[in-house]
Design an enzyme around this catalytic site. Structure first.
Site, PDB file in Angstrom:
ATOM      1  N   CYS A   2       2.036  24.874 -13.418  1.00  0.00           N
ATOM      2  CA  CYS A   2       0.801  25.732 -13.463  1.00  0.00           C
ATOM      3  C   CYS A   2       0.242  25.909 -12.116  1.00  0.00           C
ATOM      4  O   CYS A   2       0.150  25.048 -11.118  1.00  0.00           O
ATOM      5  CB  CYS A   2      -0.372  24.864 -14.132  1.00  0.00           C
ATOM      6  SG  CYS A   2      -0.138  24.697 -15.990  1.00  0.00           S
ATOM      7  N   ARG A  27       5.345  28.515 -10.154  1.00  0.00           N
ATOM      8  CA  ARG A  27       4.825  27.374 -10.782  1.00  0.00           C
ATOM      9  C   ARG A  27       4.888  27.012 -11.936  1.00  0.00           C
ATOM     10  O   ARG A  27       4.400  26.148 -12.712  1.00  0.00           O
ATOM     11  CB  ARG A  27       3.266  26.708 -10.227  1.00  0.00           C
ATOM     12  CG  ARG A  27       3.235  26.903  -8.783  1.00  0.00           C
ATOM     13  CD  ARG A  27       1.918  26.542  -8.233  1.00  0.00           C
ATOM     14  NE  ARG A  27       1.582  24.905  -8.535  1.00  0.00           N
ATOM     15  CZ  ARG A  27       1.769  23.820  -7.910  1.00  0.00           C
ATOM     16  NH1 ARG A  27       2.430  23.931  -6.601  1.00  0.00           N
ATOM     17  NH2 ARG A  27       1.607  22.479  -8.163  1.00  0.00           N
ATOM     18  N   TRP A  74       2.445  26.653 -17.130  1.00  0.00           N
ATOM     19  CA  TRP A  74       3.536  26.123 -17.552  1.00  0.00           C
ATOM     20  C   TRP A  74       2.966  24.981 -18.451  1.00  0.00           C
ATOM     21  O   TRP A  74       2.699  23.984 -18.250  1.00  0.00           O
ATOM     22  CB  TRP A  74       4.364  25.492 -16.444  1.00  0.00           C
ATOM     23  CG  TRP A  74       5.689  25.052 -16.641  1.00  0.00           C
ATOM     24  CD1 TRP A  74       7.002  25.746 -16.597  1.00  0.00           C
ATOM     25  CD2 TRP A  74       6.264  23.668 -17.040  1.00  0.00           C
ATOM     26  NE1 TRP A  74       8.019  25.062 -17.143  1.00  0.00           N
ATOM     27  CE2 TRP A  74       7.441  23.693 -17.224  1.00  0.00           C
ATOM     28  CE3 TRP A  74       5.327  22.529 -17.344  1.00  0.00           C
ATOM     29  CZ2 TRP A  74       8.157  22.545 -17.578  1.00  0.00           C
ATOM     30  CZ3 TRP A  74       6.127  21.340 -17.617  1.00  0.00           C
ATOM     31  CH2 TRP A  74       7.634  21.436 -17.898  1.00  0.00           C
ATOM     32  N   ASN A 100      -4.487  22.082 -13.631  1.00  0.00           N
ATOM     33  CA  ASN A 100      -3.042  21.748 -13.587  1.00  0.00           C
ATOM     34  C   ASN A 100      -2.839  20.341 -13.485  1.00  0.00           C
ATOM     35  O   ASN A 100      -3.554  19.643 -12.737  1.00  0.00           O
ATOM     36  CB  ASN A 100      -2.380  22.413 -12.023  1.00  0.00           C
ATOM     37  CG  ASN A 100      -1.128  21.888 -11.677  1.00  0.00           C
ATOM     38  OD1 ASN A 100      -0.401  21.657 -12.611  1.00  0.00           O
ATOM     39  ND2 ASN A 100      -0.952  21.658 -10.387  1.00  0.00           N
ATOM     40  N   GLY A 101      -2.038  19.826 -14.520  1.00  0.00           N
ATOM     41  CA  GLY A 101      -1.791  18.280 -14.607  1.00  0.00           C
ATOM     42  C   GLY A 101      -1.618  17.904 -15.792  1.00  0.00           C
ATOM     43  O   GLY A 101      -1.661  18.858 -17.000  1.00  0.00           O
ATOM     44  N   GLU A 469      25.669  20.923  -7.578  1.00  0.00           N
ATOM     45  CA  GLU A 469      24.626  21.844  -7.278  1.00  0.00           C
ATOM     46  C   GLU A 469      24.895  23.159  -7.767  1.00  0.00           C
ATOM     47  O   GLU A 469      24.164  23.811  -8.154  1.00  0.00           O
ATOM     48  CB  GLU A 469      24.417  21.911  -5.699  1.00  0.00           C
ATOM     49  CG  GLU A 469      23.518  22.754  -5.093  1.00  0.00           C
ATOM     50  CD  GLU A 469      21.967  22.895  -5.589  1.00  0.00           C
ATOM     51  OE1 GLU A 469      21.865  21.842  -6.256  1.00  0.00           O
ATOM     52  OE2 GLU A 469      21.164  23.846  -5.365  1.00  0.00           O
ATOM     53  N   LYS A 473      22.669  25.312 -10.151  1.00  0.00           N
ATOM     54  CA  LYS A 473      22.305  26.695  -9.827  1.00  0.00           C
ATOM     55  C   LYS A 473      22.626  27.833 -11.061  1.00  0.00           C
ATOM     56  O   LYS A 473      21.897  28.560 -11.429  1.00  0.00           O
ATOM     57  CB  LYS A 473      22.815  27.196  -8.444  1.00  0.00           C
ATOM     58  CG  LYS A 473      22.506  26.722  -7.291  1.00  0.00           C
ATOM     59  CD  LYS A 473      20.925  27.227  -7.016  1.00  0.00           C
ATOM     60  CE  LYS A 473      20.057  26.168  -7.427  1.00  0.00           C
ATOM     61  NZ  LYS A 473      19.697  25.026  -6.951  1.00  0.00           N
ATOM     62  N   GLU A 476      20.559  27.245 -14.072  1.00  0.00           N
ATOM     63  CA  GLU A 476      19.251  27.375 -14.230  1.00  0.00           C
ATOM     64  C   GLU A 476      18.823  28.892 -14.135  1.00  0.00           C
ATOM     65  O   GLU A 476      17.787  29.147 -14.521  1.00  0.00           O
ATOM     66  CB  GLU A 476      18.398  26.337 -13.209  1.00  0.00           C
ATOM     67  CG  GLU A 476      18.412  26.763 -11.646  1.00  0.00           C
ATOM     68  CD  GLU A 476      17.819  26.083 -10.874  1.00  0.00           C
ATOM     69  OE1 GLU A 476      16.468  25.527 -11.322  1.00  0.00           O
ATOM     70  OE2 GLU A 476      18.054  25.612  -9.625  1.00  0.00           O
ATOM     71  N   HIS A 492      39.955  12.933 -17.143  1.00  0.00           N
ATOM     72  CA  HIS A 492      39.532  11.644 -17.947  1.00  0.00           C
ATOM     73  C   HIS A 492      38.578  12.252 -19.121  1.00  0.00           C
ATOM     74  O   HIS A 492      38.037  11.366 -19.613  1.00  0.00           O
ATOM     75  CB  HIS A 492      38.862  10.560 -17.100  1.00  0.00           C
ATOM     76  CG  HIS A 492      39.665  10.045 -16.156  1.00  0.00           C
ATOM     77  ND1 HIS A 492      40.606   9.000 -16.534  1.00  0.00           N
ATOM     78  CD2 HIS A 492      39.663  10.119 -14.844  1.00  0.00           C
ATOM     79  CE1 HIS A 492      41.266   8.766 -15.427  1.00  0.00           C
ATOM     80  NE2 HIS A 492      40.617   9.386 -14.338  1.00  0.00           N
ATOM     81  N   LYS A 592       8.510  25.408 -10.303  1.00  0.00           N
ATOM     82  CA  LYS A 592       9.070  25.233  -9.098  1.00  0.00           C
ATOM     83  C   LYS A 592       8.895  23.470  -8.660  1.00  0.00           C
ATOM     84  O   LYS A 592       9.426  23.141  -8.133  1.00  0.00           O
ATOM     85  CB  LYS A 592       8.316  26.201  -8.072  1.00  0.00           C
ATOM     86  CG  LYS A 592       8.821  26.013  -6.735  1.00  0.00           C
ATOM     87  CD  LYS A 592      10.181  26.585  -6.341  1.00  0.00           C
ATOM     88  CE  LYS A 592      10.775  26.218  -4.952  1.00  0.00           C
ATOM     89  NZ  LYS A 592      12.166  26.256  -4.924  1.00  0.00           N
TER      90      LYS A 592
HETATM   91  O1  M6R Z   1      10.158  19.916  -4.899  1.00  0.00           O
HETATM   92  P1  M6R Z   1      11.530  18.994  -5.181  1.00  0.00           P
HETATM   93  O2  M6R Z   1      12.508  19.075  -4.068  1.00  0.00           O
HETATM   94  O3  M6R Z   1      11.018  17.399  -5.274  1.00  0.00           O
HETATM   95  O4  M6R Z   1      11.927  19.275  -6.666  1.00  0.00           O
HETATM   96  C1  M6R Z   1      12.880  18.703  -7.391  1.00  0.00           C
HETATM   97  C2  M6R Z   1      13.564  19.364  -8.255  1.00  0.00           C
HETATM   98  O5  M6R Z   1      12.579  19.752  -9.365  1.00  0.00           O
HETATM   99  C3  M6R Z   1      14.003  20.687  -7.996  1.00  0.00           C
HETATM  100  O6  M6R Z   1      15.102  20.429  -6.820  1.00  0.00           O
HETATM  101  C4  M6R Z   1      14.977  21.743  -9.000  1.00  0.00           C
HETATM  102  O7  M6R Z   1      15.725  20.971  -9.340  1.00  0.00           O
HETATM  103  C5  M6R Z   1      15.257  22.865  -8.596  1.00  0.00           C
HETATM  104  N1  M6R Z   1      14.729  24.012  -9.571  1.00  0.00           N
HETATM  105  C6  M6R Z   1      16.694  23.026  -8.423  1.00  0.00           C
HETATM  106  O8  M6R Z   1      16.996  24.625  -8.017  1.00  0.00           O
END
Ligand code: M6R
Length: 597
Positions: A2, A27, A74, A100-101, A469, A473, A476, A492, A592
């Site tokens: 949010c 967000r 969100w 937000n929260g 990673e 990517k 997501e 395995h 985010k």
């Molecule tokens: O702000 P942060 O680095 O603590 O966030 C951690 C994860 O939420 C963040 O890296 C998330 O996995 C990303 N969307 C990955 O691209």
């Protein structure tokens, strides 16, 4: 999770709020809404959808009034419906509130308020706050808010306006981020700096359990007992132009391209003055998502060069067990946003056990920064795309600098070796530009593979986290199921999945440790009809004979290959997502900064 903005000004505020809100869309973006006060009446427009869609449906920017609040959601409490979108109101419609929260005791409070005759129109925890303020209001809204906040359990960043008093905007926070922006004859609140940078770069960071009262001319801060607090005004250095998309179609692409300059900036910092690390005997890195992957690379770097044992923990797991933290254990939280709830909680857990905290964060003024004994900054600038790209490579850069510093302190790295390694690191910005030159080739590969349903990413040693990673990517932003595996583990289990429908992306850079082993793993795939894309070192012609496709990256020392191998994987995920008509900047269900557990 949010985004909230609010403002009080002399001008009509809805267009300003709308523009600011769009900067916070990373967000959350399942619904949005805006409230202003017109002639002592609160007018609210809200709908489901991304901000532009909502604006098209209900014309947010046409609202009148010089005080207002806006919210992009969100969803956590209550599904995605117009009724659950913010702002929310009390029974009398005297106040409007954005939040937000998460309020953990919302069910009990809702039951008590219903019993007292309050009527609810949504399923949200936020609406409970509005009714509780109404219940507590004896004519002084600030006192009513303070009393309400003492009754809430959980986290909140709040913006509140009152029809009866259109000359003040009230804000409060606990565990969710909120900043106050100070303008000329106007003041703002926002979840994050990019939202208000166009209006002002003078800010106050609100701390936990503080209430801010904003008028056109001034901002006053109080604790929950009504005591006035003096706060420092800080200047933000990020500029609003850089926070924009410029000529790029998406923030993700822009941020991938920025990496040569963000790394160049990040590597200029001096680690020495930060914290005394001579006595450190063990390091625990805590992080989530992409930052956790950076931690895994950091583990490899630090153990290899500084010879200090390192563990890397998911922050969400670390906080709920009883971790052993001995004397001289250093905790290193890594976070782009500096607000991730699990990472912040892990930090606090470690601190109660006596650990020293050295954080790696990107956002200045963030909660993790402020809870730490010392901070190393990634100088990536504002990262808007939900998929982390430039923050990740900046984290790797800081971890390498930290490694060299520890190696010097522990006498595991002679001076001349450090100088050579710094020289190698300085080559990275240019080499990233060279890696980006493969874009047309990567686009072609994306066209070949974008209709697939699964993908497997393989890497070994320091490039195993890069396989993780790369898979994250792709998942997501393209919604293709992808897994990252240590290449040798494939036999395995995952080898059972290999066929011509399952592309395998193998990081096979030339080095004298793992290269030959990865080649054997690749052969195990091709022998079973698997299709392989190799990320290989420029000049390695041999590998082209063994795989279906090669993407070349420049040569550097083994320990720095993650910084280069990441680039084609980011571009591959980006182009696949756009071919599948997904918006890579706002993947579905994601936010985010994850400020809830
Ligand atoms: O702000 P942060 O680095 O603590 O966030 C951690 C994860 O939420 C963040 O890296 C998330 O996995 C990303 N969307 C990955 O691209």
């Amino acid at each position: 999770m949010c985004g909230i903005v609010g403002a009080i000004a002399e001008r009509n505020i809805a267009p300003v709020l709308l523009e600011s809100l769009k900067k916070l869309e990373y967000r959350g973006y399942d619904s949005a809404g805006l409230a202003t006060i017109e002639n002592k009446t609160i007018v609210i427009k809200k709908e489901c959808g991304k901000i532009d869609e909502v604006d098209q449906k209900v014309n947010l920017k046409d609202q009148k009034g010089n005080i207002g609040l806006a919210h992009t959601r969100w969803s956590t409490c209550g599904s995605v419906t117009k009724e659950n979108a913010h702002p929310h109101q009390d029974c009398t419609k005297n106040i409007a509130i954005v939040h937000n929260g998460i309020i953990e005791n919302h069910s009990e409070l809702r039951a008590q308020l219903t019993h007292k005759g309050h009527t609810f129109t949504s399923d949200t925890d936020t609406e409970v706050i509005a009714h509780l303020i109404e219940e507590n209001n004896q004519g002084n809204i600030v006192q009513a808010i303070a009393k309400t906040l003492k009754q809430l359990e959980g986290s909140y960043a709040l913006g509140i306006i009152e029809a009866d008093n259109p000359h003040q905007l009230i804000a409060a926070r606990k565990e969710s981020p909120l900043i106050i922006g100070l303008g000329e004859k106007e003041n703002f609140i926002a979840s994050d700096a990019p939202a208000i940078l166009k209006q002002t770069n003078k800010v106050i960071y609100l701390d936990n359990e503080e209430i801010a009262v904003l008028t056109i001319d001034e901002v006053e801060i109080f604790d929950l007992d009504g005591n006035k607090k003096e706060k420092e005004i800080e200047t933000i250095e990020w500029d609003s132009e850089k926070a924009g998309k410029q000529a790029y179609e998406h923030f993700m692409l822009k941020e991938i391209h920025e990496q040569s300059s963000t790394i160049a900036k990040t590597l200029e910092q001096n680690i020495e003055d930060n914290i005394d690390l001579k006595e450190v005997k063990r390091i625990i890195i805590v992080a989530c998502g992409t930052s956790w992957h950076a931690g895994l690379v950091g583990e490899f770097m630090i153990e290899e060069l500084a010879k200090i044992p390192v563990e890397v923990e998911y922050a969400s797991e670390f906080r709920y067990r009883d971790p052993i933290i001995e004397e001289n254990t250093l905790i290193v939280p890594i976070s782009q946003s500096g607000e991730t709830a699990d990472t912040l909680a892990a930090l606090k857990e470690a601190r109660t056990k006596g650990a020293k905290i050295l954080s790696i964060v990107n956002v200045k003024g963030s909660s993790i920064e402020r809870e730490s004994d010392a901070v190393l900054y990634t100088k990536a600038g504002p990262e808007i795309g939900v998929a982390s790209t430039k923050a990740f490579t900046a984290q790797l850069t800081v971890l390498y600098l930290l490694t060299l510093h520890l190696g010097k302190l522990k006498n595991t790295l002679p001076k001349d070796q450090i100088a050579n390694r710094v020289r190698d690191l300085r080559k990275i910005p240019l080499q990233i530009e060279q890696a980006i030159e493969e874009t047309q080739h990567i686009k072609k590969l994306a066209k070949l593979f974008y209709k697939k349903h699964h993908a497997l990413y393989l890497g070994r040693g320091i490039n195993y986290p890069i396989a993780l990673e790369g898979a994250l990517k792709l998942k997501e932003v393209s919604y293709i199921h992808a897994e990252g595996y240590p290449a040798a583990e494939m036999k395995h289990g995952p080898i059972a999945l290999i066929d011509e429908q399952m592309p395998v992306i193998a990081i096979a850079t030339k080095d004298d440790r793992t290269y030959k082993k990865v080649i054997s793993n690749i052969e195990e795939v091709t022998a079973r009809g698997g299709v392989v894309i190799a990320i290989a070192t420029k000049g390695d012609e041999e590998i082209a004979k063994k795989v279906d496709h090669v993407i070349y990256i420049p040569e550097n020392s083994y320990i720095l290959t993650p910084l280069l191998a990441t680039i084609p994987l980011q571009l591959f995920a980006y182009y696949i997502a756009t071919l599948r008509n997904h918006d890579p900047d706002k993947p579905k269900n994601l936010a985010k900064s994850v400020t809830v557990e």
